[in-house]
Design an enzyme around this catalytic site. Structure first.
Site, PDB file in Angstrom:
ATOM      1  N   SER A 200       7.330 -11.915  -1.425  1.00  0.00           N
ATOM      2  CA  SER A 200       6.163 -12.168  -0.605  1.00  0.00           C
ATOM      3  C   SER A 200       6.114 -13.638  -0.046  1.00  0.00           C
ATOM      4  O   SER A 200       5.445 -13.809   0.889  1.00  0.00           O
ATOM      5  CB  SER A 200       4.701 -12.368  -1.849  1.00  0.00           C
ATOM      6  OG  SER A 200       4.674 -11.227  -2.401  1.00  0.00           O
TER       7      SER A 200
ATOM      8  N   HIS B 116       8.148  -5.949   2.780  1.00  0.00           N
ATOM      9  CA  HIS B 116       7.047  -6.292   2.052  1.00  0.00           C
ATOM     10  C   HIS B 116       5.759  -5.388   1.986  1.00  0.00           C
ATOM     11  O   HIS B 116       5.269  -4.911   2.987  1.00  0.00           O
ATOM     12  CB  HIS B 116       6.729  -7.589   2.480  1.00  0.00           C
ATOM     13  CG  HIS B 116       5.587  -8.111   1.702  1.00  0.00           C
ATOM     14  ND1 HIS B 116       4.380  -8.991   2.082  1.00  0.00           N
ATOM     15  CD2 HIS B 116       5.359  -8.111   0.243  1.00  0.00           C
ATOM     16  CE1 HIS B 116       3.415  -9.401   1.004  1.00  0.00           C
ATOM     17  NE2 HIS B 116       4.047  -8.746  -0.111  1.00  0.00           N
TER      18      HIS B 116
ATOM     19  N   GLU C 293       5.280  -5.231   5.960  1.00  0.00           N
ATOM     20  CA  GLU C 293       5.665  -6.264   6.665  1.00  0.00           C
ATOM     21  C   GLU C 293       7.269  -6.085   6.779  1.00  0.00           C
ATOM     22  O   GLU C 293       8.026  -6.171   5.798  1.00  0.00           O
ATOM     23  CB  GLU C 293       5.393  -7.624   6.127  1.00  0.00           C
ATOM     24  CG  GLU C 293       3.970  -7.973   6.363  1.00  0.00           C
ATOM     25  CD  GLU C 293       3.469  -9.320   5.814  1.00  0.00           C
ATOM     26  OE1 GLU C 293       2.494 -10.043   6.401  1.00  0.00           O
ATOM     27  OE2 GLU C 293       3.864  -9.566   4.652  1.00  0.00           O
TER      28      GLU C 293
ATOM     29  N   ASN D 160       0.180 -12.923   3.714  1.00  0.00           N
ATOM     30  CA  ASN D 160      -0.198 -14.039   2.700  1.00  0.00           C
ATOM     31  C   ASN D 160      -0.361 -15.504   3.134  1.00  0.00           C
ATOM     32  O   ASN D 160      -0.891 -16.474   2.264  1.00  0.00           O
ATOM     33  CB  ASN D 160       1.044 -13.991   1.693  1.00  0.00           C
ATOM     34  CG  ASN D 160       0.928 -12.771   0.715  1.00  0.00           C
ATOM     35  OD1 ASN D 160      -0.026 -12.272   0.456  1.00  0.00           O
ATOM     36  ND2 ASN D 160       1.918 -12.273   0.410  1.00  0.00           N
TER      37      ASN D 160
END
Length: 282
Positions: free
Chosen positions: A118, A139, A151, A190
């Site tokens: 992350s 991701h 991602e 994130n």
């Protein structure tokens, strides 16, 4: 890419393995011990059983998908893989060691080594893997079988060919929707989500409202499907803290710094849904 490896059989790793196996691909999951491997198998089978109950798959597909997944404990089993996705603990030292070892194990020069991290810099992982041009971030989001977004994070050393292969793999083979992000801690989602979650934890810590009322406020007042504290429990409070620490170290922005309550909860083993208790009991 037909032979896929997944390192880690936790919530994310097992979900990624299920996605890959449901796409018809030979899948090996690597865990740290026989006990952890058994838990990973049970987690994957439980998810498939829920998909069966909801009519997403039938009995024949459940059997076929299960047959495509092998859970092992030896990294050497990854030697013949075309793609390996690392989904281990969100700790930089652990990931660096895994990339160093797996980079040396992979037999195919064109094999891609990806991380589901992350927040940890992809360029660092590529530097130790011995194949920096074939290392990138991939991701997924929890739960991986349901969430459509992936991602894709190339580093400064990732080749355009590697990125192109992963874009095609994610969209065409897995049927997911990829977006490309730069190799900065937090990437796209994130970088927006974690400060919001940390703000909710600070609000709860300061006594603004109960956990239930904070979550209810965001669900009913902003139309979110889940409140921030329940979402933090689902993601894992240790993961939230690790992402926050990584982002704070990179940007030095106070909003990324984990609040003391989060530190205490993680130290106490109150990690959220996966431990049975976080802001709520499970």
């Amino acid at each position: 890419m037909e032979r896929i490896g997944v390192i880690g059989g936790g919530l994310m790793g097992s979900g990624i393995a299920e996605v890959v196996a449901r796409a018809g691909l030979d899948t090996i999951v690597i865990e740290v011990s026989d006990e952890a491997a058994k838990v990973a198998e049970e987690r994957i089978h439980g998810s498939l059983e829920r998909a069966l109950t909801r009519g997403k798959i039938d009995e024949a597909e459940l059997a076929a998908v299960t047959g495509r997944i092998t859970v092992a404990t030896d990294l050497e089993a990854l030697a013949d893989r075309d793609l390996v996705v690392e989904a281990a603990s969100e700790r930089e030292d652990v990931k660096l060691e895994l990339f160093r070892r797996v980079g040396a194990i992979l037999e195919k020069d064109e094999a891609i080594l990806a991380s589901n991290t992350s927040s940890i810099p992809i360029v660092k992982l590529g530097a130790v893997a011995g194949r920096a041009d074939r290392v990138m971030g991939v991701h997924f989001f929890n739960p991986a079988p349901v969430m459509q977004l992936v991602e894709l994070i190339p580093s400064l050393t990732t080749s355009p060919e590697t990125l192109g292969r992963m874009q095609a793999f994610v969209s065409e083979k897995l049927g997911k929707q990829p977006i490309e992000a730069t190799d900065r801690a937090g990437f796209v989602v994130n970088s927006l989500l974690v400060p919001y979650l940390l703000s909710a934890i600070r609000m709860y810590e300061a006594g603004y409202a109960s956990a239930a009322d904070i979550d209810k406020g965001m669900v009913l007042g902003c139309g979110h499907p889940m409140g921030p504290l329940a979402l933090s429990d689902l993601i894992g409070l240790d993961t939230i803290r690790a992402i926050g620490v990584s982002m704070y170290e990179e940007f030095k922005e106070p909003l990324y710094s984990p609040p003391p309550l989060l530190d205490r909860m993680v130290d106490a083993g109150l990690l959220g849904k996966k431990s049975g208790h976080g802001f709520y009991a499970y």
